[in-house]
Motif scaffolding. Structure first.
Motif, mmCIF file in Angstrom:
data_model
loop_
_atom_site.group_PDB
_atom_site.id
_atom_site.type_symbol
_atom_site.label_atom_id
_atom_site.label_comp_id
_atom_site.label_asym_id
_atom_site.label_seq_id
_atom_site.Cartn_x
_atom_site.Cartn_y
_atom_site.Cartn_z
ATOM 1 N N GLY A 1 12.262 1.404 -59.556
ATOM 2 C CA GLY A 1 11.677 0.582 -60.288
ATOM 3 C C GLY A 1 10.178 1.209 -60.475
ATOM 4 O O GLY A 1 10.091 2.528 -59.908
ATOM 5 N N ALA B 1 12.416 -2.665 -59.906
ATOM 6 C CA ALA B 1 12.641 -3.292 -61.002
ATOM 7 C C ALA B 1 14.399 -3.609 -61.068
ATOM 8 O O ALA B 1 14.728 -4.243 -61.852
ATOM 9 N N TRP B 2 14.961 -2.493 -60.316
ATOM 10 C CA TRP B 2 16.492 -2.548 -60.155
ATOM 11 C C TRP B 2 16.883 -2.538 -59.076
ATOM 12 O O TRP B 2 16.230 -1.536 -58.067
ATOM 13 N N TYR C 1 21.575 -4.667 -60.746
ATOM 14 C CA TYR C 1 20.902 -5.694 -61.066
ATOM 15 C C TYR C 1 19.384 -5.621 -61.350
ATOM 16 O O TYR C 1 18.733 -4.993 -60.834
ATOM 17 N N ARG C 2 19.123 -6.283 -62.414
ATOM 18 C CA ARG C 2 17.574 -6.238 -63.185
ATOM 19 C C ARG C 2 17.083 -7.245 -61.916
ATOM 20 O O ARG C 2 17.141 -8.369 -61.935
ATOM 21 N N GLU D 1 14.035 -9.826 -61.482
ATOM 22 C CA GLU D 1 13.219 -10.780 -61.931
ATOM 23 C C GLU D 1 12.061 -11.176 -61.021
ATOM 24 O O GLU D 1 10.785 -11.109 -61.542
ATOM 25 N N GLY E 1 18.018 -11.620 -58.839
ATOM 26 C CA GLY E 1 18.476 -10.480 -60.053
ATOM 27 C C GLY E 1 19.330 -11.001 -61.009
ATOM 28 O O GLY E 1 19.774 -12.129 -60.925
ATOM 29 N N ARG E 2 19.573 -10.276 -61.915
ATOM 30 C CA ARG E 2 20.396 -10.572 -63.287
ATOM 31 C C ARG E 2 21.244 -9.239 -63.303
ATOM 32 O O ARG E 2 20.981 -8.367 -63.245
ATOM 33 N N ALA F 1 24.447 -7.408 -65.730
ATOM 34 C CA ALA F 1 24.454 -6.980 -67.056
ATOM 35 C C ALA F 1 24.877 -8.162 -68.296
ATOM 36 O O ALA F 1 24.198 -8.428 -69.269
#
Length: 143
Positions: free
Chosen positions: A37, A44-45, A49-50, A52, A66-67, A69
């Motif tokens: 990140g 950031a990752w 997983y991104r 948040e 995280g989110r 894809a």
């Protein structure tokens, strides 16, 4: 394509003959160490997983929302670097992740992914939205 980081899984890159080092992951043709990140304090990752936001911090490390894809919300726990450098801790952590994967039920957040061998080990569980434990105790008292 996002790499499947579970033990024994092979990413699309690996299936196409590209070698992916253990503990590293590939997404959209980019390889990284699993925790990356901006230069800020939070990544950031983490894996695929991104991130948040940070949910909390404890003795073992930090927990992030995280989110995936597909947009699925997950809680990702990243182990502290000082713990991750000890082989005995990593062994216990890998066993803990394996045991958590075997447990299911209405009162347990399922482990959906993990990278216990990554430079910064992490598991991801289903995210269950709710109030912080400290807020619940303050509002309702200890049980």
């Amino acid at each position: 394509m996002i790499a499947d980081t579970r033990a024994g899984a092979r990413s699309g890159e690996a299936r196409r003959g590209r070698r992916v080092a253990p503990g590293r992951h590939v997404a959209r043709g980019r390889e990284w160490d699993g925790v990356s990140g901006p230069t800020g304090e939070d990544p950031a990752w983490i894996g695929p997983y991104r991130i948040e936001r940070r949910l909390g911090q404890g003795g073992m490390g930090r927990v992030y929302l995280g989110r995936s894809a597909s947009g699925r919300a997950v809680a990702v726990k990243v182990v502290r670097p000082d713990l991750a450098e000890h082989a005995d801790f990593r062994g216990r952590f890998a066993r803990e992740v394996a045991a958590a994967r075997a447990v299911s039920g209405a009162f347990t957040a399922a482990v959906v992914d993990a990278a216990p061998d990554a430079p910064s080990p992490w598991p991801a569980t289903v995210y269950v939205d709710g109030m912080a434990l400290s807020d619940a105790v303050a509002r309702y008292g200890p049980w």
